[in-house]
Design a protein around this motif. Structure first.
Motif, PDB file in Angstrom:
ATOM      1  N   VAL A   1       0.834  -1.208   0.000  1.00 29.06           N
ATOM      2  CA  VAL A   1       0.000   0.000   0.000  1.00 29.06           C
ATOM      3  C   VAL A   1       0.865   1.253   0.000  1.00 29.06           C
ATOM      4  N   GLU A   2       1.893   1.249   0.837  1.00 31.42           N
ATOM      5  CA  GLU A   2       2.760   2.430   0.942  1.00 31.42           C
ATOM      6  C   GLU A   2       3.697   2.542  -0.254  1.00 31.42           C
ATOM      7  N   ARG A   3       4.271   1.403  -0.663  1.00 34.60           N
ATOM      8  CA  ARG A   3       5.243   1.422  -1.764  1.00 34.60           C
ATOM      9  C   ARG A   3       4.625   1.953  -3.054  1.00 34.60           C
ATOM     10  N   PHE A   4       3.373   1.587  -3.338  1.00 35.45           N
ATOM     11  CA  PHE A   4       2.738   1.966  -4.595  1.00 35.45           C
ATOM     12  C   PHE A   4       1.697   3.070  -4.416  1.00 35.45           C
TER      13      PHE A   4
ATOM     14  N   GLU B   1       5.159  -8.836  -8.362  1.00 36.12           N
ATOM     15  CA  GLU B   1       6.609  -9.025  -8.294  1.00 36.12           C
ATOM     16  C   GLU B   1       7.159  -8.538  -6.961  1.00 36.12           C
ATOM     17  N   PHE B   2       6.647  -7.404  -6.493  1.00 33.40           N
ATOM     18  CA  PHE B   2       7.087  -6.851  -5.211  1.00 33.40           C
ATOM     19  C   PHE B   2       6.726  -7.787  -4.058  1.00 33.40           C
ATOM     20  N   VAL B   3       5.509  -8.300  -4.081  1.00 33.38           N
ATOM     21  CA  VAL B   3       5.049  -9.218  -3.036  1.00 33.38           C
ATOM     22  C   VAL B   3       5.919 -10.470  -2.994  1.00 33.38           C
ATOM     23  N   LEU B   4       6.204 -11.056  -4.157  1.00 36.50           N
ATOM     24  CA  LEU B   4       7.024 -12.269  -4.212  1.00 36.50           C
ATOM     25  C   LEU B   4       8.453 -12.011  -3.742  1.00 36.50           C
TER      26      LEU B   4
END
Length: 209
Positions: free
Chosen positions: A25-28, A79-82
């Motif tokens: 949530v914060e990153r994007f 991709e970020f989550v993985l």
């Protein structure tokens, strides 16, 4: 993402954790993306989780997906989550291995203490009773060497893990290397009869070999 054995629950928990979700949530900047600026964290997480999914497919793999009108953003989020989940899982496994290593070391120390006590009791028995029975000495020698071999194998296991984890230059690796040298020295000394004064015989001279 693959999952195997006891690691399944750990991976599932990481991928479903609110900490990881809020990092997304914060990153994007999803608060602005969803038009929810100024809203509570719970509202942002709920909106994110409406579009985030985790399933197990036919190949027994975890399948992670994210739905959004912006397909490029969706791919970036997955991709970020993985990437973050993999990083957290690796840290978890490293911490788990170190805990196992610490437990193993405590067991090694305990076994060595028991082994030393048994040898001491055996020597006292011989001295008090003036008994030096060859078969008893032979059995005691074999037990002593078996104990040394067990310690050698366990220290070798720790050495290999430390080498892979932090390399041969780490302080822990050097400490383990010294311990291995000590165990090897004790092993060689026993085979050469250096403990004959306490009833541990030189095996090369034993009629049973």
């Amino acid at each position: 993402m693959y999952e195997t054995g006891n690691d399944e629950k750990a991976v599932w928990t990481i991928l479903n954790s609110w900490e990881l979700h809020y990092m997304v949530v914060e990153r994007f900047n999803l608060a602005e993306h969803y038009g929810l600026k100024g809203r509570k964290r719970a509202d942002l997480l709920n909106e994110f989780r409406k579009n985030f999914g985790l399933k197990r497919n036919k190949e027994e793999m975890f399948f992670v997906y994210f739905k959004d009108a912006d397909s490029r953003l969706a791919v970036q989020i997955v991709e970020f989550v993985l990437e973050k989940a993999d990083s957290v899982f690796n840290a978890f496994k490293t911490r788990q291995a170190r805990q196992a290593s610490a437990y193993l070391q405590s067991r090694l120390d305990s076994c060595k203490h028991v082994l030393d006590s048994l040898v001491s009791d055996f020597v006292k028995f011989q001295v008090v009773n003036d008994v030096y029975e060859s078969s008893m000495q032979f059995d005691a020698t074999i037990k002593y060497l078996s104990g040394l071999q067990n310690i050698r194998e366990e220290v070798d296991l720790e050495l290999n893990f430390e080498k892979l984890d932090r390399g041969e230059s780490s302080k822990r690796y050097q400490e383990l290397l010294k311990r291995m040298m000590g165990v090897n020295s004790a092993f060689a000394g026993t085979l050469n009869g250096m403990l004959s004064d306490i009833g541990i015989i030189k095996l090369q001279k034993s009629p049973q070999f």
